[in-house]
Structure formats: C-alpha cells, structure tokens
Design a protein around this motif. Structure first.
Motif, PDB file in Angstrom:
ATOM      1  N   UNK A  75      74.819  27.364  68.572  1.00  0.00           N
ATOM      2  CA  UNK A  75      73.601  26.314  67.820  1.00  0.00           C
ATOM      3  C   UNK A  75      73.686  26.381  66.500  1.00  0.00           C
ATOM      4  N   UNK A  76      72.917  27.750  65.956  1.00  0.00           N
ATOM      5  CA  UNK A  76      72.885  27.803  64.691  1.00  0.00           C
ATOM      6  C   UNK A  76      73.547  27.447  63.798  1.00  0.00           C
ATOM      7  N   UNK A  77      74.839  27.681  64.007  1.00  0.00           N
ATOM      8  CA  UNK A  77      75.603  27.255  63.416  1.00  0.00           C
ATOM      9  C   UNK A  77      75.775  25.413  63.168  1.00  0.00           C
ATOM     10  N   UNK A  78      76.544  24.612  64.314  1.00  0.00           N
ATOM     11  CA  UNK A  78      75.038  23.702  64.317  1.00  0.00           C
ATOM     12  C   UNK A  78      74.558  23.074  64.300  1.00  0.00           C
ATOM     13  N   UNK A  79      73.201  23.449  63.884  1.00  0.00           N
ATOM     14  CA  UNK A  79      72.332  23.443  62.894  1.00  0.00           C
ATOM     15  C   UNK A  79      72.403  23.468  61.525  1.00  0.00           C
ATOM     16  N   UNK A 115      78.674  17.503  68.930  1.00  0.00           N
ATOM     17  CA  UNK A 115      79.078  19.573  69.157  1.00  0.00           C
ATOM     18  C   UNK A 115      78.409  19.623  70.026  1.00  0.00           C
ATOM     19  N   UNK A 116      76.885  19.381  70.979  1.00  0.00           N
ATOM     20  CA  UNK A 116      76.760  20.014  72.139  1.00  0.00           C
ATOM     21  C   UNK A 116      77.077  19.851  72.980  1.00  0.00           C
ATOM     22  N   UNK A 163      63.155  20.387  68.847  1.00  0.00           N
ATOM     23  CA  UNK A 163      63.752  21.148  68.820  1.00  0.00           C
ATOM     24  C   UNK A 163      64.890  21.148  69.381  1.00  0.00           C
ATOM     25  N   UNK A 164      65.645  22.226  68.894  1.00  0.00           N
ATOM     26  CA  UNK A 164      67.315  22.795  69.476  1.00  0.00           C
ATOM     27  C   UNK A 164      67.273  22.443  71.163  1.00  0.00           C
ATOM     28  N   UNK A 165      66.592  23.658  71.627  1.00  0.00           N
ATOM     29  CA  UNK A 165      66.526  23.342  73.433  1.00  0.00           C
ATOM     30  C   UNK A 165      66.063  22.271  74.032  1.00  0.00           C
ATOM     31  N   UNK A 166      64.848  21.049  73.234  1.00  0.00           N
ATOM     32  CA  UNK A 166      65.003  20.864  74.170  1.00  0.00           C
ATOM     33  C   UNK A 166      65.804  18.835  73.272  1.00  0.00           C
ATOM     34  N   UNK A 167      66.692  18.665  72.421  1.00  0.00           N
ATOM     35  CA  UNK A 167      67.830  18.263  72.460  1.00  0.00           C
ATOM     36  C   UNK A 167      68.968  19.098  73.014  1.00  0.00           C
ATOM     37  N   UNK A 168      69.257  19.931  73.143  1.00  0.00           N
ATOM     38  CA  UNK A 168      70.185  20.416  73.816  1.00  0.00           C
ATOM     39  C   UNK A 168      70.385  20.151  74.941  1.00  0.00           C
ATOM     40  N   UNK A 169      68.877  20.404  76.324  1.00  0.00           N
ATOM     41  CA  UNK A 169      69.200  20.211  77.954  1.00  0.00           C
ATOM     42  C   UNK A 169      69.214  18.709  77.988  1.00  0.00           C
ATOM     43  N   UNK A 170      68.323  17.911  76.536  1.00  0.00           N
ATOM     44  CA  UNK A 170      68.910  16.513  76.933  1.00  0.00           C
ATOM     45  C   UNK A 170      70.395  16.396  77.198  1.00  0.00           C
TER      46      UNK A 170
END
Length: 556
Positions: free
Chosen positions: A272-276, A296-297, A334-341
């Motif tokens: 996830x950090x590399x993707x960001x 990517x997610x 945020x990454x957290x909300x993007x990833x879960x959504x």
C-alpha cells in the motif's frame, strides 16, 4: 524533512494582506490533529522569523481546534490574544457528537505510529475518543490556559468580522460583538482559523458531518432493505459508506477487526505504501491516479479481508457510492478509507454484495412520498430511500481574498506540507511533556503473542490497555487476529490466553456457567484489572485443539 519556518509562512500567508495568515483552509488533509499541528507550526514560524515577539497583540478568528491551539500557543509565547468566535461556544461542531470517533493518527495507516491513541501534542493534548469527549478535553484544557496565562480575551457570538486593512497602528480588524455593538481594534497579526468551510448543496438539504445521525444503526422498523446513496469520495463520504454497510462499525477498531493480525498484513501494508508513492508521483505529473489506485487495491487485497468483510455486511441496507470520476479512489482521502471502500465495491464473494459504484455528476435530487429520485447530468435516473451528500464545503475564507488569490493558495497547499510538526524540541516545552506522555503510553500497553503456524515465529502485538473497557472486547480483538483458525465465541474450548509471567490461564465467565454455550455470544463484563491483566503484562495465545469443533447451527 520538516518544512522551514520561512516556507511555512509562505504557505499560510493570505495573499495581498500582510501579517494575515490562514490555518488549513485549503489543505488536503483536514483533521482535528492535523489542524492543531498546523496551528503550532504557524505560531512557531511567526516567532522564529521575528514576525511576532512577546509584546505582540494577535487576533485569532475561529474557536475550533486550530483556533484554540493557536491562541494558547501564542499566549504561552508571551503574546496577548483576542479570540473571535461566531457561535456561542468554543469547539462548537464536535461538541455533543457521539457518532463520530476521533483518532489522532489512524488516517496515517499504514505508516508507523498510526496506532498511537495519544496525539502527543505539547499543548491541548488529547486521546482517541468520540468527538464529544475530545471536545470536552480540548475545551477544559483551553480554559485552564486562559486562567493561567491571563493573556487571552474571548469574544463569542461575534458577527461581520471584516478583513483587516492597513492602518496607522498595525492590522485593524472590525466586527460586531454578541450584543450587536461595533468593535474595532489594531493587531500585529491576524490568524484566520475558520476551518475548511460549511457543508451545503443546492441539490437537497445536507446534514452536517458533525451532527449525530443513525447511519450505523439497524433499521428496526424497515420492512425491506433500505437503499442509500452516498455521494462524495472524500473521507466523510467513505466513512458514511462504511457505517451504512458494515455492522457494528467502530472507527477505532475497524482496522484490527477487518484487516486483523494476519501473517499477510505486513506485506499488504508495504504494498500500500509503494502504491501511494506511485500514485502521488502520477498526480505530480498531472495524471489521474484513481484507476491505478482502484486496480492496485484489488490486486493487493488478500482474500481473507474480503471474507472478514462479508461476515459483517448488514442485511438491512444497500448502498451506492457516487462520484464524478471513473473510480472512487483519490488522494484527497486517507488510505484506510479508500482501501476499505474499494473492498466493499470490489468484494469477492458469491453471495454478498458490498456496495455499488455509480459514476457521474448529480444534476437533480427529487423527493416525494416514495423516496429520493436522483438524476445524473448524462440523464441516468435511480431511486433511493435516502441520499447522503458529502460534496465538500463552501470556503468561509474566500471572502477574505480575491478569486485569483484563492487559486494561488490552493496550489500552494496542494502539496500538503504543513501538517508535519516543524517546531524544534523544547520550543513549546514539549520535551518534558512528551517524555511524560511516552512513559505513560508504555505503561498502558500489554503484549500478546499469537502463533503463526509451524516453522514461523509468533507475532507479538502491542495493545493499548485503554481501548478495552471489558474483557470480551480484548478477546474479540485477539479473535480477529486468529480468524478463521478458530470459530467465533469458542474461547476456552479452542484457544486460551495465558499470562507468560505467572503461567495462569484466563477463564471466561462462559466456562463457569452450568451449561456453557460455545459458539454463541456471551458477554464477560469484567475489566482487565478484574481478571489480573495489568499494564506491561505479556500474554500468549494457546491453541487447544487442531480441528475446530462443530458449533450449534453449523452445516456439517
């Protein structure tokens, strides 16, 4: 590397208005914590660059978290401060709100330090809690500083605060006080802490993000599935989508509950950090990274996360997320909300639908006795029972500057460089404070060793003891790290917690019952202290059987 004091002032200055500064009105990440950091950064920069001194007089416009933090920091540095607030209370938006959970660092996930529930700020420090409780802490701390410094004058209920103009004695600010009387004073600097703006839409009425709502509650009187449309892909819209579709959604615990302490977690976080990093590089070149992020997610997300989400999907709601872009992932959330959504929308499960994605700009929302009728600009029409609009805010600060200057400030703040602490150690006296906080944080942790299987080292998880008010909450958190190796509610039959120092096993109240009902929920309301778990203890998970037992109601 932290941004320099000179660059901080350049980013936060209001164009064509010398000695006037704004805090986070156009930044990408606007949270309580990030606004407080920006406020402290600004005060540090003003004194470091000799723009202010201990005899300066400063006006702060806005009594939210940023305004209070700036006011206290200025007073602690020796300045005399006048705080102007439009409403009749400080921290007005968050006060009384018990449906929004605030955590100072959770949106930093998967970077290090996201789990720390303590903001660690030198002034107006707070810990993760519901918004109403955080507001109480900030308010009480603010008034303590008011009493101690005797350098802060507060005026609430003010109206018609006018931009300053050059006068013979510094920056002159005009306003009407709570009684309607005209006031005018000169200041050495003016700080606009008016926030990101106010929510609103011409399409239909909008309930503020900070008002209490019932989105996370089950529809107890509904005879059919209730259809929701959430429009907006910032953190506000994504959080509401998660609350509507995931049962018992708790922002402070959802990360461990859905992503858990699986052996694959470290690899997921690294990817996830590399993707960001790649997505930000694309954005810097003017490319839209939304499709890249979504794809990517889907690739990064292991199947166990989908399985965890599927077990938590609510059966009383359906939800559609709407936005103008091709995909619902953008760098403004945020990454957290993007990833879960994105996991909800791309859920890989045959029998469970997470959420739908509807691309396009809304042109009309009509309401009648049958529900809401929503039309896009391309003519598509869909019906819903309820529409949640999270289209951002109307910038309150815009009337303080020309439209061309607004775009200039937006372009400066697009880099989002002002939310990392830039003040040196000791500037606000935080060396002593942070040392005290650090030792207190260490004393509040327990450690749990979880077996990862033959040939693999155990995972050692630090847990903040303050998060768990009851024993069953601790066991639930550890269960999600073990799932699916053990069935739910089988503590004492398939696994146990053992105190490594004493060798004593923890006994759940279910095991002392006449008819233990394994596989069914049974609370254990004892506190951790009641059962002998103290800060600093090391616990280990002991698996009791290789093959999980058949539970009541399970299909063989």
């Amino acid at each position: 590397m932290a941004i320099s004091a000179e660059n901080l002032l350049q980013h936060m200055a209001v164009p064509q208005k010398p000695d006037v500064y704004q805090i986070g009105c156009f930044e990408r990440r606007v949270t309580i914590y990030s606004q407080q950091v920006r406020a402290l950064n600004l005060v540090f920069a003003l004194f470091a660059c000799k723009k202010l001194q201990s005899t300066s007089r400063v006006a702060v416009v806005g009594g939210g978290a940023a305004g209070l933090t700036a006011t206290v920091a200025l007073a602690r540095c020796g300045a005399t401060v006048t705080l102007l607030e439009r409403l009749d209370a400080v921290i007005p938006f968050q006060s009384g709100n018990l449906t929004r959970w605030l955590h100072p660092h959770i949106y930093e996930w998967p970077e290090e330090g996201y789990r720390n529930p303590d903001s660690g700020l030198p002034l107006l420090n707070w810990s993760a809690d519901y918004a109403a409780n955080v507001a109480l802490v900030l308010r009480d701390e603010f008034y303590r500083h008011v009493r101690e410094t005797k350098a802060i004058k507060i005026q609430k209920g003010v109206r018609n605060v006018k931009p300053p103009h050059t006068g013979s004695s510094g920056r002159r600010l005009e306003w009407n006080d709570s009684g309607g009387r005209f006031r005018s004073e000169s200041f050495d600097a003016v700080i606009l802490a008016v926030g990101f703006g106010l929510e609103g839409s011409a399409l239909c009425p909008v309930q503020s993000y900070w008002r209490n709502d019932d989105l996370a509650q089950f529809e107890i009187d509904a005879e059919r599935v209730r259809r929701y449309l959430v429009s907006g892909c910032g953190d506000g819209g994504l959080v509401d989508l998660l609350r509507i579709r995931i049962s018992d959604f708790r922002h402070g615990a959802i990360l461990d509950e859905l992503i858990g302490w699986h052996p694959d977690r470290a690899q997921v976080e690294e990817q996830l950090l590399l993707t960001e990093e790649t997505a930000r590089a694309m954005a810097s070149r003017g490319e839209d990274p939304s499709d890249f992020l979504f794809d990517e997610y889907q690739r990064i997300r292991p199947r166990y996360i989908d399985d965890n989400i599927a077990t938590r999907i609510r059966g009383d709601t359906s939800a559609t997320l709407n936005g103008p872009d091709q995909f619902p992932c953008n760098l403004n959330s945020s990454i957290l909300n993007r990833f879960l959504a994105s996991a909800l929308i791309g859920l890989r499960h045959d029998s469970v639908l997470g959420a739908d994605w509807w691309r396009g700009k809304i042109s009309h929302v009509g309401q009648d006795g049958t529900g809401c009728h929503v039309r896009l600009e391309n003519g598509e029409l869909r019906d819903f029972d309820r529409v949640i609009l999270r289209h951002g805010t109307r910038a309150v600060i815009s009337h303080w500057m020309e439209s061309s200057d607004v775009e200039l400030v937006r372009s400066r703040n697009a880099l989002d460089q002002t939310r990392a602490p830039a003040w040196p150690d000791g500037f606000f006296g935080e060396t002593i404070v942070q040392s005290r906080l650090h030792s207190r944080r260490l004393a509040r942790q327990i450690y749990v060793s979880i077996p990862n299987g033959a040939g693999q080292r155990d995972s050692k998880i630090p847990l903040d003891i303050r998060i768990f008010s009851r024993l069953d909450e601790l066991l639930d958190a550890i269960y999600f790290a073990l799932h699916p190796r053990v069935p739910a509610y089988t503590y004492g039959k398939t696994w146990r917690l053992r105190n490594k120092a004493s060798g004593v096993d923890l006994v759940h109240e279910r095991e002392t019952a006449d008819d233990p009902r394994f596989g069914e929920f049974m609370p254990d309301l004892r506190t951790l202290e009641d059962v002998g778990i103290l800060p600093g203890d090391e616990l280990e998970v002991v698996l009791l059987m290789r093959t999980p037992p058949r539970m009541p109601g399970r299909i063989p």
